[in-house]
Write a protein that holds these residues in place. Structure first.
Motif, mmCIF file in Angstrom:
data_model
loop_
_atom_site.group_PDB
_atom_site.id
_atom_site.type_symbol
_atom_site.label_atom_id
_atom_site.label_comp_id
_atom_site.label_asym_id
_atom_site.label_seq_id
_atom_site.Cartn_x
_atom_site.Cartn_y
_atom_site.Cartn_z
ATOM 1 N N ARG A 139 0.848 -1.204 0.000
ATOM 2 C CA ARG A 139 0.000 0.000 0.000
ATOM 3 C C ARG A 139 0.879 1.249 0.000
ATOM 4 N NH1 ARG A 139 -5.264 -0.455 2.155
ATOM 5 N NH2 ARG A 139 -5.517 1.233 0.705
ATOM 6 N N ASP A 158 -9.193 -1.311 0.741
ATOM 7 C CA ASP A 158 -8.899 -1.488 2.165
ATOM 8 C C ASP A 158 -9.379 -2.847 2.669
ATOM 9 O OD1 ASP A 158 -7.847 1.105 2.435
ATOM 10 O OD2 ASP A 158 -9.855 1.951 2.736
ATOM 11 N N GLN A 163 -9.117 -6.905 -2.119
ATOM 12 C CA GLN A 163 -7.699 -6.927 -2.457
ATOM 13 C C GLN A 163 -7.359 -8.212 -3.204
ATOM 14 O OE1 GLN A 163 -5.894 -6.556 1.394
ATOM 15 N NE2 GLN A 163 -6.166 -4.343 1.517
#
Length: 244
Positions: A139, A158, A163
């Motif tokens: 990130r 997030d 992801q």
């Protein structure tokens, strides 16, 4: 003399610029287009190719007043490999994740995807990725702006399951799925073992109820098909339905 250059970005690169596609910036004298792109928060690892007034250029191009650049992410456009600025990863992906992506690492391992996690220092992460020819997932944009990094991707979401979807789509991971073949704790490969070999190493009731066991060849953790297995299998099946 104050310079002004225009930059138009495409596709997924706008995820890194809050949806903004067009920029006019005032770079300093002697700045490269790589400097300008990274000033926008876009690491070089996410750039596939760049054009200047319709002609291909590389990261070392010194920008000049009035230049208009188009910057493209990795996509299905076919271009001569001489103009590609970051190579496409070939073969089975091996990921090295930063300290903020612990849940994602376990999800990847659950699908049998190689996912190293636990290194805190950026230099260690980079060195490890270079050593195994791996892809850095992070990130932290600044981490991927190091010149010596070849493969890397900025995780947008997030949320761990989102992801996971990002990484699956970016690296076509369906080609490499081998559920329950890796240790969730250490990334080691699991091997099937005889029931008697785990006697005294698992709870008595588990030993009595199950006949099939697997062990991590790295850390020795033992796995069996209990309720935790059923839950993960359902999650895997549902996820695959969503992305197919």
């Amino acid at each position: 003399m104050r310079l002004k250059v225009s930059i138009r970005i495409f596709g997924s690169l706008s995820d890194l610029t809050k949806g903004v596609y067009y920029f006019e910036i005032n770079p300093g004298v002697g700045q490269t287009i790589k400097d300008c792109i990274e000033r926008l928060g876009i690491p070089h690892t996410e750039v596939y190719f760049i054009t200047l007034n319709g002609n291909f250029v590389d990261f070392s191009k010194i920008v000049e007043d009035g230049d208009f650049y188009c910057v493209y992410p990795h996509c299905n456009l076919e271009i001569d490999e001489n103009y590609s600025l970051t190579p496409r990863f070939k073969g089975e992906p091996r990921f090295v994740l930063d300290i903020h992506l612990g849940k994602l690492s376990k999800l990847l391992r659950m699908f049998g995807i190689y996912a190293e996690y636990g290194l805190v220092d950026d230099f260690q992460i980079v060195d490890r990725a270079k050593k195994i020819g791996g892809i850095i997932l992070t990130r932290d944009r600044k981490l991927l702006m190091r010149r010596d990094i070849v493969y890397g991707y900025i995780i947008r979401s997030d949320f761990p399951e989102e992801q996971l979807k990002e990484v699956f789509e970016m690296y076509e991971l369906m080609n490499w799925v081998k559920p329950f073949s890796r240790c969730l704790e250490c990334n080691g490969e699991l091997v099937v073992v005889d029931k008697e070999s785990v006697s005294g190493r698992v709870p008595p009731r588990v030993f009595e109820m199950h006949d099939e066991f697997a062990m991590c060849g790295n850390c020795g953790k033992i796995y069996w098909r209990g309720t935790h297995y059923e839950h993960m299998a359902a999650l895997i099946n549902e996820f695959i339905k969503q992305i197919q």
